[in-house]
Design an enzyme around this catalytic site. Structure first.
Site: not given
Ligand code: F6R
Length: 598
Positions: A2, A27, A75, A99-100, A471, A475, A478, A494, A593
Site C-alpha cells: 500500500c 503501490r 493493496w 502499510n504492511g 521475462e 510481461k 501481467e 515432450h 509495484k
C-alpha cells in the site's frame, strides 16, 4: 504494497494528499482514502477503486480548510476490497493509515474486548491498540507501547483527535519524511515528494517522527538527529511527459538508461572498479523475485557458460524459495540480491538471512534510499530513475545489463577473454543506444493486431533466449491478462505441443547462433500443428521466407548485448497487445509495484 502519505504545512491538505496518492497509486489500487484534521476534528473520506473515484467522491465534501491530513492507497491483504476495509481507520481518538501486515492482530483483537471493530483489517486493530494506551496526552508513549506489541511489518501515519500533529513510525517497510518549505510530507516513497521537495530523511525501524510546525525524530524516547538527503530524481522523471502510458515512456527511457550505465560502469572503454571482481568467491547465489529473478538468470546463464568449473559455480533463486531452503554458507559464498525497489519482502528477508550467516552481500538495486541498498555490504545502483509502471521494463533492462557486466569482469579476471575481446564487447555496449533506437522505432502494431484476441500465447527459444522468454512471457501475461507460457523449444514435443491448435501464436526468439537450426526445426514442428509463428531474430540468423507469419529482425551485436535488444521487442509487443485489449497497462489488476509482504 500500500502507499501511505501524511501532510502538514500551509497548503490545502486534501489537494496535496490526493496529488501524492496519485503518485503512490502504483503501490496498490484496491481502495483509497484520506483523513483531514480541521478545528480539532478528524474527517475521513474513503472509497473502493482508484484515486479517481476518491477525487469524485471528495467533490461532495467541503474539506478545503485543512492543512494537515493522512492518506492511503490500498493493496488488499486482510479483508476484501470494501469501503469498511479501506484506510484511514479510526478507533477511539486515533486515526491511522498503515502499510504492511500485522501477523498477531487476531491475538491483539482478542485482548481489546472494549473495542468494536468495523473492518476485517489488521490495521484497525493497531488503531485500537494505540488508543488503549492513550491517556489524551501521551502520543509518543502510546505509539511506542503499542508498536512494541506488534509482530509483522508496518509503516504508520497517525493522528490523534484534538492534536495538531502527525506521527510516523515504521518497521520492515519504508517510510520517508520529505522536508519542504514550511511543510512536511510523510511518504512510502520518494516519488510522491517530488512535486514539493527533494530533501528527505529515511526513517529507520522504531524511530518515531513527530510532525508539527517543525519535526522531531525520537528513538527510545530520545530526540535524535539524522542526515537530510537530497534526491537526484527529477519531477519530470516521475511524470508521463506526453506518453500515453508510463510503460511506453519507460521502454523509451531504456536508451538513456543504457547511456547512464555505460558512463557509470565503463571508463576508457573498460569495465571500471565499481563492478566488483567476483573471482575470489567459489559460489555466487543470485536472488530475486519476478522479473528481477529473470534478470538474475541472465547472470547465471553467462557465468555457467563461461566461468563454471569444479571450483566455482553460480545459482539463481527465487527469493521466496531461497529463504526456506537449505544452504551451506561460508566466506567463499557471495549472495547477490536483485531488486528494483530494494524493498521486496522475500528478497530483503534473504539478504538479512545471508547477513546473519556472515557472508558477503551485494545488491543490484534501483532505489538507493531503500532498505536493501542500506543493508547490503556492496551495492550496484541500477540508475534507471523512477519506475512507475507496475510492470518493470527499464528496471529489468538495467538489472540484466549489470548482470552481464559482472560476468564479463569475472571472465576477464579469469582470463577467459582477453583485453581485445572485452574491448570489442564494450564497443557494442557503447553502440547499444543506437541499436535500441532502431528496435524501439519499429512498428509492432500489425503483429499485435494479429494476436491480441488469442487467449494463449507461447514463447519459445533455446540458450539465453529461453531466459529472455521467461521475462517476455511474464510481461505479456501481467499487462494483457493473456495466458502465456514459455518453453525451451526442445521441450515442445515432450508435452506442450499438445496445447497448440490452429492459429495459436508461438513467438520464437532466435539469437543463439549455435542452436538456431534446432530452434528452426522446433518452429516447423509448431507450424505444422497450425501455430501462427512470430520470429524475433538477430540479423545474422537466416530463416526461410515461409517459416513465420511475422518476422522481426534485430541488429546483430555481442551476445552480452543481444538479449537486451531481444527483450525490448517483446516489451513493446506486450504493450501493443495490452493496448488493443484496452487493459490498464500501468496498473494491471491485482498487482502492486513494491511487494513488501511475503
Ligand atoms: C514484473 C515485475 C515484478 C518485479 C518483482 C520484484 O514486471 O515488476 O515481477 O520484478 O516484484 O520487484 P523488485 O525488483 O522491486 O524486487
Amino acid at each position: 504494497m500500500c502507499g501511505i502519505i501524511g501532510y502538514k504545512g500551509k497548503k490545502n491538505a486534501k489537494d496535496v494528499l490526493i496529488s501524492c496518492l496519485g503518485m503512490l497509486e502504483y503501490r496498490g489500487y484496491d481502495s483509497s482514502g484520506i483523513a483531514v484534521f480541521r478545528n480539532d476534528k478528524v474527517r475521513i473520506v474513503k472509497t473502493v477503486g482508484r484515486i479517481e473515484n476518491l477525487k469524485e467522491k471528495l467533490l461532495r465534501y467541503d474539506l478545503d480548510e485543512s492543512n494537515m491530513g493522512i492518506g492511503h492507497t490500498r493493496w488488499a491483504t486482510h479483508g476484501k476490497v470494501t469501503e469498511e476495509n479501506a484506510h484511514p481507520h479510526k478507533v477511539g481518538r486515533v486515526t491511522l493509515v498503515h502499510n504492511g501486515v500485522i501477523e498477531n492482530y487476531k491475538e491483539i483483537q482478542e485482548k481489546l474486548k472494549n473495542y468494536e471493530f468495523k473492518s476485517e483489517t489488521d490495521s484497525e486493530v493497531v488503531c485500537a491498540l494505540i488508543d488503549s494506551y492513550y491517556n489524551g496526552n501521551n502520543e509518543l508513549e502510546s505509539i511506542e507501547k503499542a508498536t512494541k506489541e506488534l509482530k509483522g511489518s508496518y509503516a504508520l501515519a497517525i493522528i490523534f483527535d484534538g492534536k495538531d500533529k502527525i506521527y510516523g513510525i515504521k518497521k520492515d517497510t519504508p517510510l520517508i519524511l520529505g522536508i519542504g518549505n514550511k511543510e512536511f510530507i510523510l511518504s512510502s516513497d520518494i516519488c510522491a515528494l517530488l512535486p514539493y521537495t527533494n530533501e528527505y530523511i529515511v526513517l529507520e525501524d522504531d524511530e518515531i517522527v513527530e510532525i508539527g510546525d517543525k519535526f522531531n525524530i525520537y528513538y527510545d524516547g530520545i530526540i535524535i538527529y539524522k542526515k537530510i538527503e537530497i534526491s537526484d530524481y527529477s519531477l519530470e522523471e516521475a511524470m508521463k511527459n506526453g506518453y500515453d502510458h508510463f510503460m511506453l515512456k519507460e521502454i523509451n527511457e531504456q536508451i538513456d538508461v543504457s547511456k547512464k550505465l555505460y558512463s557509470k560502469y565503463i571508463t576508457n572503454d573498460f569495465i571500471n572498479e565499481l563492478i566488483p571482481d567476483l573471482s575470489k568467491y567459489k559460489r555466487i547465489d543470485f536472488v530475486g523475485c519476478g522479473s528481477a529473478y529473470n534478470a538474475s538468470l541472465i547472470a547465471k546463464y553467462f557465468i555457467d557458460k563461461y566461468c563454471t568449473n569444479g571450483e566455482f559455480y553460480c545459482n539463481s533463486y527465487e527469493a521466496s524459495e531461497y529463504r526456506y531452503s537449505n544452504h551451506y554458507f561460508d566466506k567463499n559464498v557471495l549472495a547477490v540480491f536483485v531488486s528494483q525497489s530494494g524493498e521486496t519482502a522475500d528478497t530483503l528477508a534473504c539478504l538479512r538471512m545471508c547477513k546473519e550467516e556472515g557472508i558477503d552481500t551485494l545488491s543490484i538495486v534501483n532505489v538507493i534510499s531503500s532498505t536493501m541498498a542500506r543493508e547490503s555490504k556492496y551495492i550496484l545502483p541500477m540508475l534507471a530513475g523512477p519506475e512507475i509502471c507496475v510492470a518493470t521494463t527499464k528496471g529489468y533492462f538495467s538489472q540484466s545489463y549489470i548482470c552481464s557486466l559482472l560476468c564479463l569482469k569475472l571472465m576477464y579476471r579469469r582470463r577467459i577473454i582477453d583485453k581485445d575481446e572485452l574491448l570489442r564487447i564494450m564497443e557494442e555496449l557503447k553502440k547499444l543506444p543506437q541499436y535500441l533506437e532502431t528496435v524501439i522505432n519499429k512498428d509492432y502494431k500489425e503483429i499485435a493486431k494479429s494476436i491480441y484476441k488469442n487467449e494463449d500465447i507461447y514463447y519459445i527459444g533455446r540458450g539465453i533466449d529461453i531466459y529472455s522468454c521467461y521475462e517476455a512471457s511474464l510481461k505479456l501475461k501481467e499487462i494483457s491478462y493473456i495466458h502465456s507460457e514459455c518453453f525451451a523449444s526442445g521441450e515442445l514435443k515432450h508435452g506442450p505441443i499438445a496445447l497448440l491448435s490452429k492459429g495459436t501464436p508461438v513467438i520464437a526468439l532466435l539469437s543463439e547462433f549455435s542452436v538456431h537450426e534446432k530452434v528452426i526445426n522446433n518452429i516447423y514442428e509448431a507450424k505444422s500443428r497450425g501455430a501462427k509463428i512470430i520470429t524475433i531474430r538477430k540479423e545474422s540468423i537466416n530463416i526461410d521466407k515461409n517459416l513465420s507469419d511475422y518476422d522481426v529482425v534485430v541488429p546483430l551485436t555481442s551476445e552480452f548485448v543481444q538479449n537486451l535488444l531481444m527483450i525490448v521487442v517483446c516489451q513493446i509487443l506486450s504493450y501493443e497487445v495490452a493496448k488493443l485489449r484496452k487493459c490498464d497497462i500501468d496498473k494491471p489488476r491485482n498487482l502492486s509495484k513494491s511487494v513488501t509482504v511475503e
